[in-house]
Structures are given as structure tokens and as C-alpha cells.
Design a protein around this motif. Structure first.
Motif, mmCIF file in Angstrom:
data_model
loop_
_atom_site.group_PDB
_atom_site.id
_atom_site.type_symbol
_atom_site.label_atom_id
_atom_site.label_comp_id
_atom_site.label_asym_id
_atom_site.label_seq_id
_atom_site.Cartn_x
_atom_site.Cartn_y
_atom_site.Cartn_z
ATOM 1 N N MET A 1 0.847 -1.187 0.000
ATOM 2 C CA MET A 1 0.000 0.000 0.000
ATOM 3 C C MET A 1 0.881 1.235 0.000
ATOM 4 O O MET A 1 1.940 1.268 0.610
ATOM 5 N N SER B 1 -9.446 -1.815 5.830
ATOM 6 C CA SER B 1 -9.117 -1.389 4.469
ATOM 7 C C SER B 1 -9.753 -0.041 4.157
ATOM 8 O O SER B 1 -9.136 0.823 3.524
ATOM 9 N N ASP C 1 -7.702 2.725 5.777
ATOM 10 C CA ASP C 1 -6.490 3.063 5.048
ATOM 11 C C ASP C 1 -6.794 3.763 3.723
ATOM 12 O O ASP C 1 -5.989 4.554 3.233
ATOM 13 N N VAL D 1 -4.896 -4.652 -4.057
ATOM 14 C CA VAL D 1 -4.743 -4.595 -2.606
ATOM 15 C C VAL D 1 -5.708 -5.596 -1.971
ATOM 16 O O VAL D 1 -6.924 -5.460 -2.110
ATOM 17 N N PRO E 1 -3.434 -8.106 3.777
ATOM 18 C CA PRO E 1 -2.123 -8.327 3.155
ATOM 19 C C PRO E 1 -1.387 -9.459 3.887
ATOM 20 O O PRO E 1 -0.945 -9.292 5.021
ATOM 21 N N LEU F 1 1.944 -9.290 5.903
ATOM 22 C CA LEU F 1 2.041 -8.809 7.281
ATOM 23 C C LEU F 1 2.421 -9.943 8.230
ATOM 24 O O LEU F 1 3.107 -9.733 9.234
ATOM 25 N N VAL G 1 4.069 -3.524 11.897
ATOM 26 C CA VAL G 1 3.494 -3.229 10.584
ATOM 27 C C VAL G 1 3.845 -1.812 10.169
ATOM 28 O O VAL G 1 4.049 -0.942 11.023
ATOM 29 N N SER H 1 1.558 2.944 7.077
ATOM 30 C CA SER H 1 0.537 3.049 6.031
ATOM 31 C C SER H 1 -0.471 1.915 6.092
ATOM 32 O O SER H 1 -1.553 2.002 5.520
ATOM 33 N N GLU H 2 -0.123 0.821 6.796
ATOM 34 C CA GLU H 2 -1.032 -0.320 6.915
ATOM 35 C C GLU H 2 -1.481 -0.524 8.358
ATOM 36 O O GLU H 2 -1.927 -1.614 8.730
ATOM 37 N N VAL I 1 -5.297 -1.657 8.606
ATOM 38 C CA VAL I 1 -5.595 -3.063 8.369
ATOM 39 C C VAL I 1 -4.890 -3.941 9.397
ATOM 40 O O VAL I 1 -5.421 -4.991 9.809
#
Length: 464
Positions: A1, A73, A76, A261, A265, A268, A395, A398-399, A402
Motif C-alpha cells: 500500500m 481497508s 487506510d 490490494v 495483506p 504482514l 506493521v 501506512s497499513e 488493516v
């Protein structure tokens, strides 16, 4: 992402962000703890027995647990602040419907709608903290968030019990609208948000598989007690749920290979603390879900406690969580999360085993349930903040939405599965023998969480 385009404004609004995150989580936690003490009265008023009691709890947890991944999601993609605001509005509308529900079916549907709102609020509120704070300040902020969010668990049983005994169970849902209104006002004061450079497409198929997987499994587990394992509804629900869950991971891999996406993900989970922390979350929060459901029912239905006294009797864990979480967060930031996450569930497991001393005499509360709940509270306070910090610290920022969603989803799914299985453990109704079986299950789950954390968590994630 893609990396976020704007996080600095959130750091300018740190105090407001922290208050909003706490209040938003307060709403979700309050609703859970309030409902538990009202379950016996709801059964008397609307009928349906243990199955309706289970669904009043699990309808909320099913939508919360299955949609929280989608909400991560969305957080984000569209911004944490916006998703928090949407979630609060949905939650408020659903609370009103719960308050006026004429039947058990309507109440269950409204509870499911509350879960939708809770799913939108939960990952976004914690992701706001991750975006606004850094380093030791972030660990301390997470500890403060954990502790004060737990105030909902304290106020819920006490205030909820008084309301149930005084003016009726319906008013407990009116109670949740107060923090909702306050939080919506504060959200408008946050000047920034976190947005990706390019808004990704939402993985709709993954979301459907998650909802069908979680919902089907829970539907089958709860309804089997009433209809039997061979009933068509139970068989179809379990088959659809299992098939959807089995298809979820291959589908997410396909989405990733296609350059889109995914809902979750999978990379992770290559971070050791993320995968191990979530494994610990499954076992520990599964135990906590059973503690909240079973202990509350036992003290009311076997010992005859009124709702307000049941709320007071089950207060120790959340009170200790409120008092200790911030301090534990500071210590975990200094020494690392590993041994806090290992020792906490081990202490809580001992507390669960102490409850085996509970019998038919309500006076046994003082030497069985009370000391057991105190140890559960100390144990959970010792591990919750380090667990959250270990998972989210592994993580990318930016994620964070999620990442928080995955951890929260697993916590909720674990709780709803153990509540769904409560009928099997209890033998179809609440009694002393069933309560003892539940205590053993709780202890085993907590011990598993301690072992997983001790073996798997690393204080230095770079060593993974």
C-alpha cells in the motif's frame, strides 16, 4: 500500500486524537459490557432461552469480527477520521433500534447493525494513535487508550445493572448515545487525516468470504444446540462457513499476485511479532469472551445476584486494567513485550482455576470468583498493552488500519466462537458443573497464550 500523504496534521492534534480514540473505543466496549448483565432480563422479557442470549451477544460480535477487516481497508483508503465518524453514526442509529426492539429477532438484527458501526470505529480509532504518536510516546498513548477504554467495562456492568433493575433493560442502549454525540463533536475538531497517495480498490470478494466464513461457523455452532448437528440449517451453515474460510487465504494470495490490494495483506504475517501476537490474541481473547459471558450468567442464574450486584461482582478485571495499563505500557516500552505477554496470561490462567472452588453457596464468591477475577485482571492488564504494541509495531504506518483490524478481528472472532460454544461447554444451561467446565476451558486457553508468547515474541523485531 502506498505511503500516507498526510500524517503531520494528526500529530498537531495529538490530545484530541487520543480523546477521540478513547471515546470511540469506549462506545464499543460499553455496549458489550452493558448487554451481559441484561441477558437474564432480556430472556424473561423476549423469550428464546439461552439461544437468544447467545445471539444477542454474538450477532454483534459476528458483524464486528467479520467486517472489521473491511473497515481496516476502508480506514487506510478513505481516512481514519472519516471512517470513525461514519461508524459512530451507524452505531447511534442501531442503538436506538435496540432500545425499541419489540421482539428478540429485531433486537438481534439491531445488535448486528451495532456491530457494523463498531467494526468501522475500532481499527480506525487505534490507527489514529499510531499515526499521531511515535516511539515511547506511542507506547504510552496505547497504554492510556487501553486503560481508559476499559472504563467502559467498569461503567457497563455497574451502571447497566442499576438501569436494568431500576428502569428497564431498554435504557441501557440509550446510555450509549451520550459518548457517541460527544465523540462526533470532537471528531470535527481534528484538522488532519491519513490518506494514501492512491486510493486502492476494496477487496469485495474477500470481504464476502470473511463474512460468510465467520457468520456461517457461528450460526452453526449456536443453532446446533437447539436443532441438533444434523439439522439442514446447521449443516449448511457449517459447510458454507468452513468452505468460505478455506477459500479466503487462496483468494487473498490471488489478489496480491494480480497486483491489487487484498483485504488482508498476507505479507504482514511474515513479521514474527505480528503472526505470533495474533496467535496469542486468539487464545487469550477466546478465554476473555467466555469469562465475560459465563461468569455474569453464573452469578445471576445460579447465585441469584441482581443485575447491579452482578455488575459489581465482575468489576475487578476491568478496574485493574484501567489502573495498570498505562504503567505497564511504559514498562513494556522500556523492557520489551515478550515476558509481559507470557506472564500475564499465565497469571490469569491461575485465576480461572481458582473459580473451580465456586459452588452453590453465593458466599463462595469471596474465596473463589473474587480472587479468580483479581488474578485474571492482573494478568490481562499485564499483557494487553504489550500485545497491542508488539502487533502494531511490526506493521508499516501506512497499513496500521488493516493491521489493527486483523488483530481486533481475531480478538472478536475468538470471543464470539467461545460464546457460541458456551452451550456445548455448559451442557445447554447454566449450573455449577457447567461453570467448572468453562473455567477449565478458560485456563487452558490462557495457558496456551502464555506459551505462544514466551516462545514466539521477540523484544527486538529485527531478530525475526
Amino acid at each position: 500500500m502506498s505511503a500516507p500523504a498526510a500524517t503531520a496534521p494528526l500529530r498537531d492534534d495529538r490530545r484530541t486524537v487520543l480523546v477521540v480514540a478513547i471515546l470511540a473505543s469506549f462506545v464499543v466496549g460499553l455496549d458489550t459490557s452493558v448487554v451481559n448483565v441484561a441477558l437474564p432480563v432480556i430472556r424473561q422479557d423476549l423469550g428464546g432461552g439461552l439461544v437468544v442470549q447467545q445471539w444477542v451477544v454474538d450477532a454483534y460480535l459476528v458483524t464486528l469480527g467479520s467486517l472489521i477487516l473491511v473497515a481496516g481497508s476502508l480506514s487506510d483508503a478513505f481516512g481514519r477520521v472519516r471512517i470513525v465518524r461514519w461508524g459512530l453514526v451507524v452505531f447511534g442509529v442501531a442503538s436506538v433500534v435496540c432500545a425499541v426492539a419489540p421482539t428478540g429477532a429485531v433486537l438481534i438484527v439491531a445488535r448486528a447493525l451495532q456491530g457494523v458501526g463498531g467494526a468501522l470505529v475500532t481499527p480506525s480509532s487505534l490507527a489514529l494513535i499510531v499515526a499521531a504518536f511515535r516511539g515511547s510516546a506511542q507506547t504510552k498513548a496505547i497504554g492510556t487508550w487501553t486503560g481508559w477504554s476499559s472504563a467502559a467495562m467498569i461503567l457497563g456492568p455497574l451502571v447497566g445493572g442499576l438501569i436494568v433493575d431500576g428502569i428497564g433493560w431498554r435504557w441501557i442502549f440509550v446510555l450509549t448515545t451520550v459518548p457517541i454525540v460527544v465523540t462526533i463533536v470532537l471528531v470535527t475538531r481534528i484538522t488532519g487525516d491519513v490518506h494514501p497517495a492512491h486510493r486502492p480498490r476494496i477487496d469485495v470478494t474477500g470481504a464476502v468470504l470473511a463474512v460468510l466464513g465467520v457468520g456461517g461457523a457461528v450460526l452453526g455452532l449456536i443453532e446446533q444446540e437447539r436443532l441438533g448437528w444434523t439439522a439442514p440449517v446447521v449443516v449448511v451453515a457449517l459447510v458454507v462457513g468452513a468452505a468460505s474460510l478455506l477459500a479466503f487465504v487462496p483468494w487473498e494470495r490471488h489478489v496480491t499476485r494480480a497486483g491489487r490490494v487484498p483485504l488482508v495483506p498476507l505479507e504482514l504475517f511474515r513479521a514474527r511479532n505480528f503472526s505470533v501476537g495474533n496467535a496469542a490474541t486468539l487464545s487469550v481473547y477466546g478465554a476473555l469472551g467466555m469469562v465475560g459471558f459465563v461468569v455474569t450468567l453464573f452469578v445471576q442464574e445460579v447465585w441469584g445476584f441482581p443485575a447491579w450486584l452482578a455488575g459489581l461482582a465482575t468489576l475487578p478485571p476491568t478496574l485493574l486494567l484501567l489502573l495498570l495499563s498505562s504503567t505497564v505500557g511504559v514498562l513494556a516500552g522500556r523492557y520489551g513485550p515478550r515476558w509481559f505477554m507470557a506472564a500475564g496470561p499465565a497469571v490469569a490462567a491461575v485465576g480461572a482455576l481458582l473459580m473451580l472452588a465456586a459452588g452453590q453457596d453465593p458466599r463462595a464468591y469471596w474465596w473463589s470468583v473474587l480472587p479468580g477475577l483479581v488474578l485474571v485482571g492482573v494478568g490481562i492488564a499485564t499483557m494487553v498493552t504489550p500485545l497491542t504494541s508488539a502487533v502494531l509495531g511490526s506493521v508499516p504506518e501506512s497499513e496500521a488500519g488493516v493491521g489493527s483490524a486483523v488483530n481486533n478481528a481475531l480478538a472478536r472472532i475468538a470471543s464470539l466462537v467461545t460464546v457460541a460454544l458456551a452451550g456445548v461447554v455448559l451442557g445447554g444451561g447454566m449450573n455449577t458443573a457447567g461453570f467448572h467446565r468453562a473455567a477449565v476451558v478458560m485456563a487452558c486457553l490462557l495457558a496456551a497464550g502464555a506459551v505462544v508468547s514466551a516462545v514466539g515474541i521477540r523484544n527486538d523485531p529485527a531478530r525475526t
